[in-house]
Design an enzyme around this catalytic site. Sequence first.
Site, short mmCIF file in Angstrom:
data_model
loop_
_atom_site.label_atom_id
_atom_site.label_comp_id
_atom_site.label_asym_id
_atom_site.label_seq_id
_atom_site.Cartn_x
_atom_site.Cartn_y
_atom_site.Cartn_z
N CYS A 115 1.93 19.13 -21.72
CA CYS A 115 0.77 19.58 -22.50
C CYS A 115 0.16 20.85 -21.91
CB CYS A 115 -0.29 18.47 -22.60
SG CYS A 115 -1.29 18.29 -21.11
N SER A 141 -2.47 -1.21 9.48
CA SER A 141 -3.53 -1.19 10.48
C SER A 141 -4.75 -1.95 9.99
CB SER A 141 -3.90 0.27 10.81
OG SER A 141 -4.28 0.95 9.63
N CYS A 174 2.21 19.30 -16.66
CA CYS A 174 2.53 18.36 -17.74
C CYS A 174 3.07 19.17 -18.93
CB CYS A 174 1.26 17.62 -18.13
SG CYS A 174 1.49 16.40 -19.44
N ASP A 177 6.07 4.95 -1.19
CA ASP A 177 7.42 5.52 -1.02
C ASP A 177 8.48 4.92 -1.93
OD1 ASP A 177 8.02 3.01 0.25
OD2 ASP A 177 7.54 3.81 2.23
N HIS A 181 -1.54 1.52 -4.07
CA HIS A 181 -1.99 2.89 -3.85
C HIS A 181 -1.14 3.90 -4.61
CE1 HIS A 181 -4.25 1.81 0.16
NE2 HIS A 181 -4.94 1.51 -0.93
N ASN A 206 3.27 -7.03 13.19
CA ASN A 206 2.87 -5.66 13.48
C ASN A 206 3.31 -5.33 14.90
OD1 ASN A 206 1.19 -3.22 14.07
ND2 ASN A 206 0.21 -3.76 12.12
N GLN A 248 0.84 -1.19 0.00
CA GLN A 248 0.00 0.00 0.00
C GLN A 248 0.88 1.25 0.00
OE1 GLN A 248 -3.51 -0.59 2.97
NE2 GLN A 248 -1.88 -1.97 3.62
N GLY A 258 2.87 -4.62 8.95
CA GLY A 258 2.85 -3.18 9.20
C GLY A 258 1.69 -2.43 8.59
#
Length: 245
Positions: free
Chosen positions: A149, A188, A147, A103, A118, A212, A100, A186
């Site tokens: 464009c 939730s 962009c 980074d 994500h 976790n 998810q 890791g």
Amino acid sequence: MEFSASIIAAFDPAKKIVVLTGAGISAESGVPTFRGEDGLWRRYRAEELATLAAFEANPQLVWEWYDWRRGIIGKAEPNPGHKAIAEMEQIFPYFSLITQNVDGLHRRAGTTRLIEIHGNLWQGRCVREGRVHEDYRCPLPEIPPMCTCGALLRPHVVWFGESLDQGDLARAYGLIEECDLLLVVGTSAVVQPVASFPLMAKQAGAFVLEVNMEPTPLSSLADASFHGKAGEVLPALLQKIKGHR
Ligand code: BJW
């Protein structure tokens, strides 16, 4: 650290292994999580920064926030947890990672078979053409970035209320339905649709293992839960698995 025989058996090389990660895997690299004590959503309102409506109302503010996060992540290094997962890909022929996290640290640690479900905060997407541009400059020279464009770029991430990429989601569902072992690290486990993956895997017959720092809604469903730092538990688990090969 003690790992039972059933956990080690779940890592049989013939098994299909899927790892699902969330912000906790990057916490030891110094990247803030979302819902922990110092989590981003404790300090910032998601509605003002991580929705399409927020971006449309104030692209400057949203990009400033993402530029700040890019600054933190740009200085971060993959930690022993990321590296242990990357090594698992080398050991297991049937291995995939669903993250998810936006980074990019799993990729930097060497994982190649991954879905960034994500998105990725090093990428921007043209709001007019949908084309994705990669940009590692930090800080960005122009905010909001544009962009070629002439239209605005938006962060190529999935905000609340937005659909996940349908191709990524279909591939992830396929992996979850077919896996023998789901290792959840890791997260939730509250943000849908990813939060449903462990239950889907369990219903399809997989062994579900959680790592976790704290108990989560998943802990009671998992076949085993380790409450500790991913950067400590995963290397120890990997050593144990390698010792049994
Ligand atoms: C450690 C550790 C260490 C710390 N070692 N562990 C059904 C029911 C209810 C609501 C919904 C629903 N379906 C959809 C929704 C709405 C919404 C949702 O789920 N809301 C819930 C919060 C209630 N979902 C969506 O909007 C999704 N879209 C969607 O479903 O589209 C269809 C649809 C739309 C509208 C209505 C209905 C259907 C999209 C979700 C997009 C999430 N986006 C974000 C931001 C991404 C971009 C960015 O980074 O800026 O994704 S929000 C944020 O949460 C980010 C994360 O990927 C995601 C998950 O967080 P994660 O990774 O779990 O982090 P934390 O901080 O929560 O947890 C960290 C964990 O690590 C903790 O447990 C710690 O203990 C642990 N930890 N240190 C091990 N060292």
